[in-house]
Design a protein around this motif. Sequence first.
Motif, mmCIF file in Angstrom:
data_model
loop_
_atom_site.group_PDB
_atom_site.id
_atom_site.type_symbol
_atom_site.label_atom_id
_atom_site.label_comp_id
_atom_site.label_asym_id
_atom_site.label_seq_id
_atom_site.Cartn_x
_atom_site.Cartn_y
_atom_site.Cartn_z
ATOM 1 N N TRP A 23 -94.971 -10.897 -39.666
ATOM 2 C CA TRP A 23 -96.342 -10.411 -39.580
ATOM 3 C C TRP A 23 -96.365 -8.950 -39.140
ATOM 4 C CZ3 TRP A 23 -94.081 -14.450 -37.100
ATOM 5 C CH2 TRP A 23 -93.644 -14.213 -35.800
ATOM 6 N N PRO A 24 -97.349 -8.222 -39.575
ATOM 7 C CA PRO A 24 -97.455 -6.819 -39.161
ATOM 8 C C PRO A 24 -98.150 -6.690 -37.817
ATOM 9 C CG PRO A 24 -99.219 -7.316 -40.680
ATOM 10 C CD PRO A 24 -98.377 -8.577 -40.569
ATOM 11 N N GLY A 25 -97.991 -5.561 -37.177
ATOM 12 C CA GLY A 25 -98.830 -5.243 -36.034
ATOM 13 C C GLY A 25 -100.204 -4.825 -36.524
ATOM 14 N N PHE A 26 -101.117 -4.654 -35.615
ATOM 15 C CA PHE A 26 -102.448 -4.183 -36.014
ATOM 16 C C PHE A 26 -103.047 -3.379 -34.876
ATOM 17 C CE2 PHE A 26 -103.147 -8.300 -34.029
ATOM 18 C CZ PHE A 26 -104.197 -8.041 -33.170
ATOM 19 N N ASP A 27 -103.906 -2.497 -35.224
ATOM 20 C CA ASP A 27 -104.580 -1.661 -34.232
ATOM 21 C C ASP A 27 -106.050 -1.620 -34.594
ATOM 22 O OD1 ASP A 27 -105.160 0.010 -32.179
ATOM 23 O OD2 ASP A 27 -104.370 1.818 -33.123
ATOM 24 N N VAL A 28 -106.885 -2.254 -33.788
ATOM 25 C CA VAL A 28 -108.312 -2.301 -34.074
ATOM 26 C C VAL A 28 -109.063 -1.522 -33.006
ATOM 27 C CG1 VAL A 28 -108.185 -4.499 -35.293
ATOM 28 C CG2 VAL A 28 -108.524 -4.491 -32.826
ATOM 29 N N ASP A 29 -110.188 -0.992 -33.386
ATOM 30 C CA ASP A 29 -111.020 -0.219 -32.466
ATOM 31 C C ASP A 29 -111.986 -1.181 -31.775
ATOM 32 O OD1 ASP A 29 -112.661 1.518 -31.114
ATOM 33 O OD2 ASP A 29 -112.811 2.961 -32.750
ATOM 34 N N LEU A 30 -111.524 -1.756 -30.670
ATOM 35 C CA LEU A 30 -112.325 -2.761 -29.978
ATOM 36 C C LEU A 30 -113.581 -2.168 -29.365
ATOM 37 C CD1 LEU A 30 -109.431 -4.807 -28.456
ATOM 38 C CD2 LEU A 30 -111.295 -5.774 -29.790
ATOM 39 N N ARG A 31 -113.479 -0.925 -28.930
ATOM 40 C CA ARG A 31 -114.673 -0.300 -28.359
ATOM 41 C C ARG A 31 -115.769 -0.213 -29.419
ATOM 42 N NH1 ARG A 31 -114.560 5.794 -26.024
ATOM 43 N NH2 ARG A 31 -113.728 6.107 -28.115
ATOM 44 N N ALA A 32 -115.398 0.191 -30.630
ATOM 45 C CA ALA A 32 -116.387 0.303 -31.703
ATOM 46 C C ALA A 32 -116.941 -1.071 -32.082
ATOM 47 C CB ALA A 32 -115.760 0.973 -32.922
ATOM 48 N N MET A 33 -116.068 -2.076 -32.120
ATOM 49 C CA MET A 33 -116.535 -3.422 -32.469
ATOM 50 C C MET A 33 -117.505 -3.945 -31.421
ATOM 51 S SD MET A 33 -113.015 -5.149 -33.879
ATOM 52 C CE MET A 33 -113.824 -6.632 -34.445
ATOM 53 N N ALA A 34 -117.166 -3.744 -30.152
ATOM 54 C CA ALA A 34 -118.051 -4.211 -29.087
ATOM 55 C C ALA A 34 -119.408 -3.518 -29.159
ATOM 56 C CB ALA A 34 -117.400 -3.971 -27.730
ATOM 57 N N GLU A 35 -119.388 -2.213 -29.340
ATOM 58 C CA GLU A 35 -120.646 -1.467 -29.391
ATOM 59 C C GLU A 35 -121.474 -1.866 -30.599
ATOM 60 O OE1 GLU A 35 -119.221 2.531 -29.155
ATOM 61 O OE2 GLU A 35 -119.208 2.558 -26.952
#
Length: 528
Positions: A469-481
């Motif tokens: 599986w690949p790693g991932f980097d998500v913008d949690l701050r943007a998702m929360a907002e």
Amino acid sequence: MTTVREATFDVLRACGMVDIFSNPGSTEVPFLVDLPSDFRFRLALHEGSVVGMATGFAIATERPAFVLLHTTAGLGNAVGALATARVNRAPLVVVVGQQDRRHLALEPFLTGHLTALAGPYPVWTSEPALPQDVPSAIRRACHEAAYGRGPAIVIVPRDDWDDPVADDLGLAAPLEVRRPPAIDHASVAEIASLLADSRSPAIVAGAGADTPATWTALTELVERLGCPVWQEAFGARAGFPQDHPLFAGQLPAGRVRLRETLAPYDVVLVIGTGAFRQYPFEPGPLVRSGAIVVVVADEAAAVHRSSATLGVVADPSLVCGRLVELVSRRETSRHTSRTIPPVPEGPFSARHVFAALAEQLPEDAVLVEETPSTRPLLHQYVPARAPRGFVSAAMGGLGFALPAAAGLRLGDPTRPVVAVVGDGSSMYGIQALWSAAKYGCGVLYLVLSNGGYAVMDLLAARQGGKPAWPGFDVDLRAMAEALGCPARLITDETTLRATFDEVLPGLADRREPLVLDVRVTPEEHFEP
């Protein structure tokens, strides 16, 4: 003449279930339109979040919570969370909508084959034969959920709600169910005798001991015995004050280390759980030959599945309280000093987060955990110091912490709530942030962002291979907002501590959630 719907609202009021957790569909509309003003509707954006939030609410209030799901799709989406509720011993009354009863034989659109869809996880399931049986079934579901300690399901076709119920018909379920507080005195006397004859006893505390009464009685018993107390592996809740001098730590989840850990003890008294929770399979016995294991829990299934010499189904607080009267105080200097590992120099990691949290977390805070790769470290740094001080997903499935933390805060607004969640874990319940913001749940969410499923990477390395599986980097701050939840990005310890200084002292009074997207370096070691 009263309708099924009106009679059901009376049952829900009598059971104290005026909060409705739901993500409804067309089959639930007849029940929900023009909701009486004394009921509170709690919307979540996915059924996993619905059940997770209700689970937290039930844990916080210590009474059944009411869940309304939408036929096959809703119940199917919620099964994993229902499994968690069952193992977390959270009482839920779950009403599942069904298509109109009058043409079910034709299997119209939205018909559900529902009775077995949740598998073995409900403690009770009912599909009332008549509309007039619905209020009684829901009343019984409240009792079954409370005493079976899990979700009880009632399936209700959409047209049942408007059918009449004769006012003098009565309910086919007791208005009140009492479980007598009597205990088996002969069994307790036998346990006391085993402890008296023991050269080296030990106690294992489980989630079923996490009540104020059991904490008090168990602490007094431990201090009379002067013996160490271990926490069950992967426990959903803490059953003993983890800052107590006699608290020894978390039991290992593998047989080899478990056997080594318990080898010094000739009698092991297990309170509020089964014997013993495991994770990876390893051959051999759970404890050394000759050791006596006694299990006391009020959940019959936990006792029945235990590898024990003696099992007693009883209220742990009552048994511990009686044992205090029967056992003599031992003159012992034995104590266990909790070892807090030093925070290493180097990149900003979960250790820095946990060390700072341990220094500033309010004593009465509820800590909700869903960070698989760093849970052992969290236990080392941050002890549970009050009943309900630690809550986790006993089943092991992800998506619990975000909604459960919101439900815990809704259920008990007097206590501060902090959720420590991995970034991978957060993706399974991110929709819950909308509900937390909508209903003013002042939870502090600490999301440890390490760029992937770190625990899976560690397990792959232990297997001697590379992850597929690949790693991932998500913008949690943007998702929360985007979901209406305030959020901040944290990339260093100085900023983290300053944020804790700002937020933690007033967390009990906070009326909006806050997500901290904390960017950390992945840990290099994991030992369940």
